[in-house]
Design an enzyme around this catalytic site. Structure first.
Site, PDB file in Angstrom:
ATOM      1  N   HIS A 178       0.819  -1.207   0.000  1.00  0.00           N
ATOM      2  CA  HIS A 178       0.000   0.000   0.000  1.00  0.00           C
ATOM      3  C   HIS A 178       0.857   1.263   0.000  1.00  0.00           C
ATOM      4  O   HIS A 178       0.560   2.224  -0.694  1.00  0.00           O
ATOM      5  CB  HIS A 178      -0.902  -0.040   1.241  1.00  0.00           C
ATOM      6  N   LYS A 228      -6.856  13.753  -7.209  1.00  0.00           N
ATOM      7  CA  LYS A 228      -6.307  12.408  -7.060  1.00  0.00           C
ATOM      8  C   LYS A 228      -7.437  11.418  -6.788  1.00  0.00           C
ATOM      9  O   LYS A 228      -8.503  11.804  -6.308  1.00  0.00           O
ATOM     10  CB  LYS A 228      -5.325  12.380  -5.892  1.00  0.00           C
ATOM     11  N   GLU A 267      -8.229   7.587  -4.869  1.00  0.00           N
ATOM     12  CA  GLU A 267      -7.703   6.597  -3.916  1.00  0.00           C
ATOM     13  C   GLU A 267      -8.744   5.526  -3.680  1.00  0.00           C
ATOM     14  O   GLU A 267      -9.939   5.786  -3.736  1.00  0.00           O
ATOM     15  CB  GLU A 267      -7.391   7.265  -2.576  1.00  0.00           C
ATOM     16  N   HIS A 301     -10.529   2.592  -1.254  1.00  0.00           N
ATOM     17  CA  HIS A 301     -10.737   2.095   0.108  1.00  0.00           C
ATOM     18  C   HIS A 301     -11.513   0.784   0.011  1.00  0.00           C
ATOM     19  O   HIS A 301     -12.563   0.614   0.620  1.00  0.00           O
ATOM     20  CB  HIS A 301     -11.453   3.130   0.981  1.00  0.00           C
ATOM     21  N   GLN A 339     -11.071   2.224  10.447  1.00  0.00           N
ATOM     22  CA  GLN A 339     -11.151   3.422  11.244  1.00  0.00           C
ATOM     23  C   GLN A 339     -12.558   4.003  11.222  1.00  0.00           C
ATOM     24  O   GLN A 339     -13.365   3.665  10.376  1.00  0.00           O
ATOM     25  CB  GLN A 339     -10.170   4.468  10.717  1.00  0.00           C
ATOM     26  N   ASP A 397      -0.969  15.023   5.628  1.00  0.00           N
ATOM     27  CA  ASP A 397      -2.005  14.364   6.409  1.00  0.00           C
ATOM     28  C   ASP A 397      -1.486  13.026   6.906  1.00  0.00           C
ATOM     29  O   ASP A 397      -0.527  12.481   6.376  1.00  0.00           O
ATOM     30  CB  ASP A 397      -3.269  14.168   5.579  1.00  0.00           C
ATOM     31  N   SER A 456      -5.928   6.425  13.115  1.00  0.00           N
ATOM     32  CA  SER A 456      -7.016   7.319  13.517  1.00  0.00           C
ATOM     33  C   SER A 456      -7.137   8.424  12.471  1.00  0.00           C
ATOM     34  O   SER A 456      -6.135   8.905  11.950  1.00  0.00           O
ATOM     35  CB  SER A 456      -6.719   7.943  14.880  1.00  0.00           C
TER      36      SER A 456
END
Lengths: 745, 223
Positions: free
Chosen positions: A45, A87, A89, A91, A240, A268, A313
């Site tokens: 990842h 961008k 991403e 999940h 999370q 971040d 978190s």
């Protein structure tokens, strides 16, 4: 005594060979915390270890590209002193385990990637893939996952205040155990306000802001780098929990803090949390970061250094401020009611040093975690995995209208209003073209111009041929932008594949990358960043089910701000033009179509053939036609071919249909439903000028009929192929998804 | 004239409201921070949409305790114009400046869509520029917009001509199709639809301007 056993290594997804490298790099045994740090930084990842050598094949530069791959988001110039950051991403894994929070935090993560660059997010899109909703065995779970994912995206995006302006939603058996949730975000920033995730200036304070650190998501990055097993459900605590309200405060506070001039770099805390942000910020600036964990705001007592460093978190940022100006930064975060704490300093040596109450618990040379991370040239000499035959079944349609209805009411092609109506797609009052269109358009108030965006993937095409499929995806994505009048300028991509350690899967990945690279170079849409999601396989008993190879392209285009050209026909008695012509198809090239899937329940052959040069000319022609104000409506042909596109053009409250007469030697099923690219339907009051423009671009442009009130009829030469009330088709198309979700379809 | 747009932590239509006043209505507007105890020199107040304080506990339940709301109450009591849009409406009902409550949509889903509204009364500073019975197209975007009140209150609202907008096709289960109401003094408006999102032809409708123009017109008359 060696504390690190092979069992511990296995649980960290670290191979024995990788562990030997770690020993060499450190010249000693790692501490447990250090092992954890290596495991996340070297995970697939974070390190892209299986894909990195191939990702270099992507074109990444153009005169508009301000920031290519390697930062939190890519940035391109849009003129008048402004730029956009964007961008995509994935999940995927978290969304299978806990759909609502998995999807919600997916949105949260990509939004932080955008505003950490100094850009205010102004649009989100989602590419979603689930198992079939009506599957007797997996259907109930697929429906629950869809409902959870959609609610999660809505919850996060709506509260944060970013419009979700479009996307795609597709169903395929191979996604039943591995749903795909790919989230795209785009933000706008002034050039001089762009921030980078780079530490600088030894002695400068390292400041932690946002939510407190808890035990949630410890090891999310390594989870996202392994196959699923039936026991994965036990990993639920790895997912999370998102708090969009906190994220909204973080957005406003970060942008305001950046304005003080006291912030030097910011990143971040996403995958691999504090570990990734400290090490990468140091590494990028060729300096180091030293932190003491006792200063990290913590949600619970007794967390170990290992847990604090690996926690995922949400809603946390790390920034480096100018020494002596900390108070300016703290004042902003206080104003927004956020925790902020100095947890360390920038140090001159290129090292990550982690202390706990003054005692060093980890000390690693940054390059060991980043540059020295393993890079694998995984074997890919096998043929890309596929079991589909080249030849399809013999078939003959009994009723072409019934076939059209089957397509229009399928999960893939039906109206997705049920989904996008749950998203606030208008907040910020920039959405001039929202969900349900070929591409979304948001205006940029600051520049007076607009940005269009589209997401496209097609697992079936890529399964039949990863290379050709990837090219078709890029072509379609660009076509979607051109169909609304925008010039495609840059891309991001999300590569969703199975286990790269299997050569036949790795071959899929390599071929798709090469196909996408070729098409992006051809269309002059460099890739400015993206995401790779591997190990999308589910082991159920002895079976290992990999998803269809699913690269998803997200491409942005630029256009003037104006009333958009939309899909529906606007009024009767207009000429209907098929820009690009009727296209080509044969039995082999029909095997990847929606007709083959929905009507014949089959998959064979090859995806549609594409002539990239012709495609580019068709797109130039439609942009020209739209710029000249000649198109009253426009819609590109894609899934479901000509008949589905025509039906969609008829779906509006006005119920304007069309009487179409074709002149083709193709068999009717092919003629109506083949998915040959490079074709766009438009209606116009001036077919003469449209055809002049098309001729100027060397593009076919037959007038195939006229718009009429209330009915859609299609003839080929003298034969009536189908004829229906527009209202009936529209109603079936609108209601299909809810029926599927109720399990009553 | 000057509009004040309150910014709560979690407000996310504050900028939209500000933009519609300054760019589409052509009046001045400024942001008012929730922590401030005074409104300053404004002629009207907008409580914008969003998720004030994350809508934790209950929509608007925490916002009503923020310092600025004291000043807003005083301003309203003195006859100042206060318009609560979406989350702003929820806050006003929590504060007791407007009766009733906004509960989960029938269907339990967030809905974002342009809806039809019938203008029910022009007897208010928020609708005086309109025509009774006029149909407006203005978007909604909410998960908790189902207007609920006792039969007595509903009767009272109707008897006093305080229902300003009704849905032409009820999207959320609101009692008696109510989309927007005003207080007894007719100077406090609450509405779930977003007029600020319908103030520019590019957004598909300019019908929301009617609310802002009415406010501007009535302020001009009174000043």
């Amino acid at each position: 005594m060696s504390a690190i056993t092979s069992d511990i290594l296995a649980r960290h997804n670290i191979t024995p060979a990788e562990y030997q490298t770690i020993l060499k790099l450190l010249d000693r045994e790692p501490t447990f915390t250090e092992l954890g740090i290596f495991s996340v930084m070297w995970s697939e990842h974070c390190s892209y270890k299986s894909s990195r050598i191939h990702l270099r094949k992507f074109p990444t530069k153009s005169e508009l590209v301000v920031q290519g791959p390697g930062e939190n988001a890519g940035i391109i110039d849009i003129g008048k002193g402004y730029a956009i950051a964007f961008k995509i991403e994935s999940h995927n894994h978290p969304s299978f385990i806990e759909p609502f929070q998995g999807a919600a935090t997916g949105v949260g993560g990509i939004l932080r990637d955008i505003f950490t660059m100094g850009a205010r997010p102004i649009a989100v899109m989602d590419a979603l893939r689930f198992g079939p909703l009506d599957d007797p065995r997996t259907g109930p779970r697929n429906r629950r996952i869809l409902e959870g994912v959609v609610s999660g995206i809505a919850h996060y995006g709506n509260c944060f205040g970013v419009p979700t302006v479009g996307g795609e939603c597709v169903f395929e058996a191979s996604y039943a155990g591995n749903p795909l949730v790919n989230v795209f975000a785009l933000g706008v920033v002034r050039h001089e306000d762009i921030f980078y995730a780079k530490a600088a200036g030894p002695g400068n304070p390292v400041i932690y802001v946002g939510a407190k650190t808890g035990k949630d998501g410890v090891h999310g990055a390594t989870m996202a780098s392994a196959e699923f097993t039936e026991e994965s459900a036990a990993k639920r605590p790895n997912v999370q929990v998102g708090d969009p309200f906190m994220e909204k405060l973080l957005l406003e506070a970060c942008l305001e803090a950046m304005k003080t001039g006291a912030v030097i770099g910011i990143q971040d805390m996403g995958a691999a949390g504090l570990t990734c942000s400290t090490c990468e910020m140091g590494s990028r600036g060729n300096v180091g970061v030293e932190i003491d964990l006792m200063h990290v705001p913590q949600r619970e007592k007794g967390m170990t250094p290992y847990e604090i460093m690996l926690s995922e978190s949400q809603e946390r940022m790390l920034l480096v401020a100018e020494k002596g100006r900390e108070d300016e930064v703290f004042a902003v975060f206080r104003k927004w009611g956020l925790d902020a704490a100095t947890i360390g300093t920038v140090i001159p040596e290129n090292t990550l040093r982690v202390k706990d109450h003054g005692v060093v618990v980890a000390e690693i040379h940054n390059p060991a975690l980043t540059d020295a991370a393993p890079v694998y040239d995984r074997p890919h000499d096998a043929a890309p995995y596929r079991t589909a035959p080249m030849r399809g079944p013999a078939f003959a349609s009994a009723d072409l209208l019934a076939d059209l209805t089957t397509l229009l009411t399928s999960g893939d092609l039906c109206s997705k209003r049920y989904i996008w109506q749950q998203y606030d797609y208008m907040v910020r009052t920039n959405t001039t073209l929202g969900p349900g269109a070929d591409a979304a358009i948001v205006r940029i108030k600051e520049t007076g111009t607009s940005v269009a965006m589209s997401l496209d993937g097609n697992g079936r095409y890529c399964y039949l041929s990863p290379r050709e499929g990837a090219k078709l995806i890029v072509a379609e994505c660009c076509r979607n932008l051109s169909t609304v009048g925008a010039k495609p300028v840059a891309a991001t991509n999300n590569l969703n594949f199975g286990n790269p350690e299997r050569p036949e899967i790795m071959a899929q990945l390599v071929e798709a990358i090469e196909g996408m690279a070729e098409a992006c170079a051809f269309f002059e849409t460099p890739i400015t960043g993206g995401n790779v999601s591997l190990y999308n396989e589910t082991r159920a008993g002895d079976d290992l089910v990999a998803i269809f190879p699913t690269p998803v392209a997200g491409i942005v285009g630029l256009l003037p701000t104006r009333t958009p050209v939309t899909i529906p026909f606007k009024m009767a008695d207009r000429d209907v033009v098929l820009l690009g012509g009727l296209g080509f198809c044969d039995a082999t090239r029909f095997g990847g179509t929606q007709y083959a899937k929905q009507v014949l329940d089959d998959l064979w052959g090859m995806p549609p053939a594409i002539d990239l040069d012709y495609e580019k000319r068709v797109q130039a022609a439609i942009r020209h036609i739209i710029a000249d104000g000649l198109a009253e409506s426009s819609h590109d042909l894609s899934d479901g071919g000509l008949a589905v596109a025509l039906a969609e053009c008829c779906f509006s409250p006005g119920n304007i249909g069309a009487a179409i007469t074709l002149d083709s030697g193709l068999r009717p099923e092919h003629l109506l439903f083949h998915e040959g690219p490079s074709r766009i339907l438009l209606s116009t009051a001036d077919a003469v000028r449209v055809s002049e423009i098309a001729a100027g671009h060397g593009v076919e442009c037959p007038v195939i009929g006229k718009t009429v009130e209330g009915r859609l009829s299609i003839r080929n030469r003298d034969i009536l192929l189908l004829d229906s009330s527009v209202e009936t088709l529209n109603q079936q198309w609108e209601e299909a998804l809810e029926s599927l979700l109720r399990g009553t379809a | 004239m000057r509009f004040g747009v309150v910014v709560f932590p979690g407000s996310n239509c504050d900028h939209d409201a500000w933009y519609s006043v300054t760019h589409n209505l052509g009046q001045q507007a400024e942001f008012l921070w929730h922590g401030s105890e005074r409104l300053g020199n404004v002629d009207a107040v907008i409580l914008p949409g969003g998720f004030a304080y994350g809508d934790y506990l209950r929509c608007g339940a925490i916002a009503k305790f923020s310092p600025i709301m004291k000043a807003v109450r005083k301003f309203a009591a003195d006859g100042g114009l206060v318009a609560g849009i979406c989350n702003g409406f929820q806050i006003l009902t929590e504060c007791g400046l407007l009766p009733g409550a906004l509960t989960r949509n029938r269907g339990l889903k967030f809905i974002c869509a342009p809806v039809g509204l019938r203008l029910e009364s022009t007897n208010s500073p928020f609708t005086c520029s309109g025509r009774k019975g006029q149909i407006l197209t203005i978007p909604i975007a909410h998960g908790e917009g189902c207007y609920t009140a006792s039969g007595r209150i509903l009767d009272e609202l109707e008897a006093e001509d305080r229902v300003l907008f009704r849905y032409t096709s009820n999207p959320n289960g609101s009692a008696r199709d109510i989309a927007g109401i005003c207080n007894a003094g007719r100077n406090v408006l609450g509405m779930m639809p977003h007029p600020e999102r319908a103030t520019d032809p590019l957004m598909g409708s300019t019908d929301g301007l009617l609310v802002l123009q009415s406010m501007a017109a009535s302020l001009t008359v009174h000043s």
